[in-house]
Design a protein around this motif. Structure first.
Motif, PDB file in Angstrom:
ATOM      1  N   THR A  33      14.772  -9.233  -6.511  1.00 57.32           N
ATOM      2  CA  THR A  33      16.193  -9.589  -6.498  1.00 57.32           C
ATOM      3  C   THR A  33      17.104  -8.366  -6.500  1.00 57.32           C
ATOM      4  O   THR A  33      18.327  -8.513  -6.477  1.00 57.32           O
ATOM      5  CB  THR A  33      16.529 -10.486  -7.707  1.00 57.32           C
ATOM      6  OG1 THR A  33      16.361  -9.750  -8.922  1.00 57.32           O
ATOM      7  CG2 THR A  33      15.631 -11.712  -7.744  1.00 57.32           C
ATOM      8  N   ASP A  34      16.529  -7.177  -6.514  1.00 63.69           N
ATOM      9  CA  ASP A  34      17.297  -5.933  -6.491  1.00 63.69           C
ATOM     10  C   ASP A  34      17.188  -5.331  -5.094  1.00 63.69           C
ATOM     11  O   ASP A  34      16.146  -4.795  -4.703  1.00 63.69           O
ATOM     12  CB  ASP A  34      16.750  -4.960  -7.543  1.00 63.69           C
ATOM     13  CG  ASP A  34      17.601  -3.700  -7.690  1.00 63.69           C
ATOM     14  OD1 ASP A  34      18.108  -3.205  -6.681  1.00 63.69           O
ATOM     15  OD2 ASP A  34      17.731  -3.221  -8.836  1.00 63.69           O
ATOM     16  N   GLY A  35      18.288  -5.418  -4.330  1.00 61.22           N
ATOM     17  CA  GLY A  35      18.257  -4.997  -2.935  1.00 61.22           C
ATOM     18  C   GLY A  35      17.863  -3.556  -2.725  1.00 61.22           C
ATOM     19  O   GLY A  35      17.098  -3.234  -1.799  1.00 61.22           O
ATOM     20  N   SER A  36      18.359  -2.640  -3.559  1.00 59.67           N
ATOM     21  CA  SER A  36      18.041  -1.227  -3.371  1.00 59.67           C
ATOM     22  C   SER A  36      16.579  -0.938  -3.677  1.00 59.67           C
ATOM     23  O   SER A  36      15.929  -0.134  -2.989  1.00 59.67           O
ATOM     24  CB  SER A  36      18.947  -0.354  -4.257  1.00 59.67           C
ATOM     25  OG  SER A  36      18.755  -0.644  -5.630  1.00 59.67           O
ATOM     26  N   VAL A  37      16.045  -1.619  -4.692  1.00 62.05           N
ATOM     27  CA  VAL A  37      14.630  -1.448  -5.039  1.00 62.05           C
ATOM     28  C   VAL A  37      13.747  -1.958  -3.901  1.00 62.05           C
ATOM     29  O   VAL A  37      12.766  -1.308  -3.507  1.00 62.05           O
ATOM     30  CB  VAL A  37      14.304  -2.184  -6.356  1.00 62.05           C
ATOM     31  CG1 VAL A  37      12.788  -2.246  -6.581  1.00 62.05           C
ATOM     32  CG2 VAL A  37      14.981  -1.512  -7.528  1.00 62.05           C
ATOM     33  N   VAL A  38      14.090  -3.108  -3.355  1.00 59.52           N
ATOM     34  CA  VAL A  38      13.322  -3.686  -2.248  1.00 59.52           C
ATOM     35  C   VAL A  38      13.391  -2.782  -1.020  1.00 59.52           C
ATOM     36  O   VAL A  38      12.369  -2.506  -0.369  1.00 59.52           O
ATOM     37  CB  VAL A  38      13.838  -5.093  -1.918  1.00 59.52           C
ATOM     38  CG1 VAL A  38      13.207  -5.616  -0.622  1.00 59.52           C
ATOM     39  CG2 VAL A  38      13.551  -6.051  -3.061  1.00 59.52           C
ATOM     40  N   ALA A  39      14.583  -2.296  -0.695  1.00 61.84           N
ATOM     41  CA  ALA A  39      14.744  -1.424   0.467  1.00 61.84           C
ATOM     42  C   ALA A  39      13.908  -0.157   0.333  1.00 61.84           C
ATOM     43  O   ALA A  39      13.236   0.273   1.286  1.00 61.84           O
ATOM     44  CB  ALA A  39      16.218  -1.072   0.653  1.00 61.84           C
ATOM     45  N   ASP A  40      13.938   0.451  -0.847  1.00 61.10           N
ATOM     46  CA  ASP A  40      13.165   1.673  -1.073  1.00 61.10           C
ATOM     47  C   ASP A  40      11.666   1.419  -0.985  1.00 61.10           C
ATOM     48  O   ASP A  40      10.915   2.225  -0.435  1.00 61.10           O
ATOM     49  CB  ASP A  40      13.499   2.266  -2.446  1.00 61.10           C
ATOM     50  CG  ASP A  40      14.886   2.886  -2.497  1.00 61.10           C
ATOM     51  OD1 ASP A  40      15.490   3.080  -1.428  1.00 61.10           O
ATOM     52  OD2 ASP A  40      15.373   3.149  -3.621  1.00 61.10           O
ATOM     53  N   ALA A  41      11.221   0.275  -1.535  1.00 61.07           N
ATOM     54  CA  ALA A  41       9.795  -0.042  -1.532  1.00 61.07           C
ATOM     55  C   ALA A  41       9.281  -0.249  -0.115  1.00 61.07           C
ATOM     56  O   ALA A  41       8.209   0.252   0.249  1.00 61.07           O
ATOM     57  CB  ALA A  41       9.544  -1.292  -2.380  1.00 61.07           C
ATOM     58  N   VAL A  42      10.027  -0.987   0.697  1.00 66.59           N
ATOM     59  CA  VAL A  42       9.592  -1.233   2.077  1.00 66.59           C
ATOM     60  C   VAL A  42       9.629   0.059   2.882  1.00 66.59           C
ATOM     61  O   VAL A  42       8.716   0.337   3.673  1.00 66.59           O
ATOM     62  CB  VAL A  42      10.462  -2.328   2.741  1.00 66.59           C
ATOM     63  CG1 VAL A  42      10.133  -2.451   4.229  1.00 66.59           C
ATOM     64  CG2 VAL A  42      10.240  -3.673   2.056  1.00 66.59           C
ATOM     65  N   ALA A  43      10.654   0.869   2.676  1.00 58.44           N
ATOM     66  CA  ALA A  43      10.739   2.144   3.401  1.00 58.44           C
ATOM     67  C   ALA A  43       9.560   3.045   3.071  1.00 58.44           C
ATOM     68  O   ALA A  43       8.924   3.622   3.960  1.00 58.44           O
ATOM     69  CB  ALA A  43      12.054   2.847   3.053  1.00 58.44           C
ATOM     70  N   SER A  44       9.240   3.146   1.800  1.00 56.25           N
ATOM     71  CA  SER A  44       8.127   3.996   1.370  1.00 56.25           C
ATOM     72  C   SER A  44       6.813   3.497   1.937  1.00 56.25           C
ATOM     73  O   SER A  44       5.990   4.284   2.429  1.00 56.25           O
ATOM     74  CB  SER A  44       8.076   4.020  -0.158  1.00 56.25           C
ATOM     75  OG  SER A  44       6.950   4.731  -0.610  1.00 56.25           O
ATOM     76  N   PHE A  45       6.613   2.166   1.886  1.00 58.37           N
ATOM     77  CA  PHE A  45       5.378   1.590   2.409  1.00 58.37           C
ATOM     78  C   PHE A  45       5.268   1.800   3.912  1.00 58.37           C
ATOM     79  O   PHE A  45       4.217   2.188   4.429  1.00 58.37           O
ATOM     80  CB  PHE A  45       5.344   0.099   2.074  1.00 58.37           C
ATOM     81  CG  PHE A  45       4.256  -0.671   2.776  1.00 58.37           C
ATOM     82  CD1 PHE A  45       2.919  -0.443   2.483  1.00 58.37           C
ATOM     83  CD2 PHE A  45       4.566  -1.618   3.739  1.00 58.37           C
ATOM     84  CE1 PHE A  45       1.906  -1.140   3.133  1.00 58.37           C
ATOM     85  CE2 PHE A  45       3.563  -2.325   4.388  1.00 58.37           C
ATOM     86  CZ  PHE A  45       2.239  -2.083   4.086  1.00 58.37           C
ATOM     87  N   ALA A  46       6.371   1.560   4.626  1.00 57.35           N
ATOM     88  CA  ALA A  46       6.348   1.704   6.083  1.00 57.35           C
ATOM     89  C   ALA A  46       6.048   3.136   6.494  1.00 57.35           C
ATOM     90  O   ALA A  46       5.238   3.386   7.389  1.00 57.35           O
ATOM     91  CB  ALA A  46       7.688   1.247   6.664  1.00 57.35           C
ATOM     92  N   TRP A  47       6.682   4.078   5.808  1.00 58.36           N
ATOM     93  CA  TRP A  47       6.463   5.485   6.157  1.00 58.36           C
ATOM     94  C   TRP A  47       5.041   5.928   5.834  1.00 58.36           C
ATOM     95  O   TRP A  47       4.400   6.621   6.622  1.00 58.36           O
ATOM     96  CB  TRP A  47       7.468   6.363   5.418  1.00 58.36           C
ATOM     97  CG  TRP A  47       8.879   6.163   5.864  1.00 58.36           C
ATOM     98  CD1 TRP A  47       9.303   5.740   7.101  1.00 58.36           C
ATOM     99  CD2 TRP A  47      10.066   6.353   5.090  1.00 58.36           C
ATOM    100  NE1 TRP A  47      10.669   5.642   7.137  1.00 58.36           N
ATOM    101  CE2 TRP A  47      11.169   6.024   5.922  1.00 58.36           C
ATOM    102  CE3 TRP A  47      10.299   6.769   3.778  1.00 58.36           C
ATOM    103  CZ2 TRP A  47      12.489   6.095   5.466  1.00 58.36           C
ATOM    104  CZ3 TRP A  47      11.618   6.853   3.335  1.00 58.36           C
ATOM    105  CH2 TRP A  47      12.694   6.523   4.167  1.00 58.36           C
ATOM    106  N   SER A  48       4.524   5.547   4.684  1.00 61.52           N
ATOM    107  CA  SER A  48       3.186   5.983   4.299  1.00 61.52           C
ATOM    108  C   SER A  48       2.131   5.386   5.219  1.00 61.52           C
ATOM    109  O   SER A  48       1.154   6.047   5.574  1.00 61.52           O
ATOM    110  CB  SER A  48       2.890   5.606   2.845  1.00 61.52           C
ATOM    111  OG  SER A  48       2.888   4.208   2.663  1.00 61.52           O
TER     112      SER A  48
END
Length: 291
Positions: A33-48
């Motif tokens: 439910t935290d948009g910034s946390v979700v955005a960071d998590a997906v970005a990190s996963f996608a990049w890795s």
């Protein structure tokens, strides 16, 4: 994979084709439910993933699943089951990552006389069902490379479930009363997880045209029939389970009388159907995945 410590998440990690390449945060580690946390998590996963030469896919197995509690806590259930998936879909869109979102038979009214197809009219009768349906709609509206997979009556090695409950009660009571007027399809979470891995492989190549799919164990039974099968697997007398009606166990949230889901859409997408529920239950006991 949000919901990575839950029943399905546990088996998704076990079913992943490559060890160490699955990110499976728990709800405590990833607040959907935290948009910034979700955005960071997906970005990190996608990049890795891409740094390792892989094509990432996100599977959302997180949900507010306390069906009865949701009747008095619909706002929180909506946040987890609808807002969270919407934020996740937006983050996946930003990084062009396919999303597979898990949903439920509870989106239907439960008054059918044949297995539900994905495009049948919905009509949830509980807060849980309403919030899950809203989550489906938000995901599909937000990101075109998303797929909703509805399942039902899941059980597995991790977490609480019907199989574990019946096994425990069988050791405590001479007889068990279980409702015999609700029908569905028991689904071993390991079978579902393996199916979702296959769907993920399709998703990175464009995915099936149908964006809502049903995946459950084959066939159908009642909760009473399911409980009797569990006792058979335990080496106990199935007649210890006595049938009763829904009215004998009133609950805050209404349960669907009929929630069998047709797997035709799953097969049409080129995916192998999950094995018949009774065969899967025997396999689950043989592998000691349950109780």
């Amino acid at each position: 994979m949000p919901g990575g410590r839950g029943q399905l998440g546990h088996d998704l990690v076990a079913s992943a084709p490559l060890d160490g390449l699955v990110h499976a945060p728990s709800s405590a580690e990833l607040d959907l439910t935290d948009g910034s946390v979700v955005a960071d998590a997906v970005a990190s996963f996608a990049w890795s993933a891409r740094d390792g030469g892989l094509k990432p896919v996100v599977v959302n197995a997180a949900a507010y699943t306390a069906v009865d509690a949701a009747e008095a806590d619909e706002e929180r259930a909506l946040a987890v089951n609808a807002l969270g998936p919407e934020l996740l879909a937006a983050a996946c869109r930003e990084h062009n990552v396919p999303l597979i979102h898990l949903s439920t038979d509870y989106v239907f009214p439960g008054d059918a006389d044949r297995p539900y197809e994905p495009d049948d009219e919905t009509g949830p009768r509980s807060a849980y069902g309403r919030t899950k349906l809203e989550g489906e709609r938000r995901v599909l509206r937000t990101w075109e490379r998303s797929w909703v997979v509805r399942t039902a009556w899941a059980y597995g090695a991790s977490g609480a479930n019907f199989v574990k409950t019946i096994a425990r009660l069988a050791g405590e009571r001479e007889t068990l009363s279980v409702v015999d007027d609700q029908r569905g399809s028991p689904t071993w979470s390991l079978d579902l997880a393996e199916g979702l891995v296959s769907l993920a492989c399709l998703a990175v190549r464009g995915g099936p045209a149908a964006r809502v799919l049903h995946a459950t164990g084959g066939g159908e039974t009642t909760w009473c029939g399911f409980a009797r099968a569990i006792l058979v697997e335990l080496g106990e007398d199935p007649e210890r389970v006595r049938p009763c009606g829904t009215e004998d166990f009133p609950r805050p949230a209404p349960r669907p009388a009929y929630s069998v889901l047709s797997n035709a859409s799953w097969v049409a997408a080129g995916l192998r159907p999950l094995r018949p529920w009774r065969e899967a239950l025997s396999a689950a006991f043989a592998s000691r995945a349950v109780p």
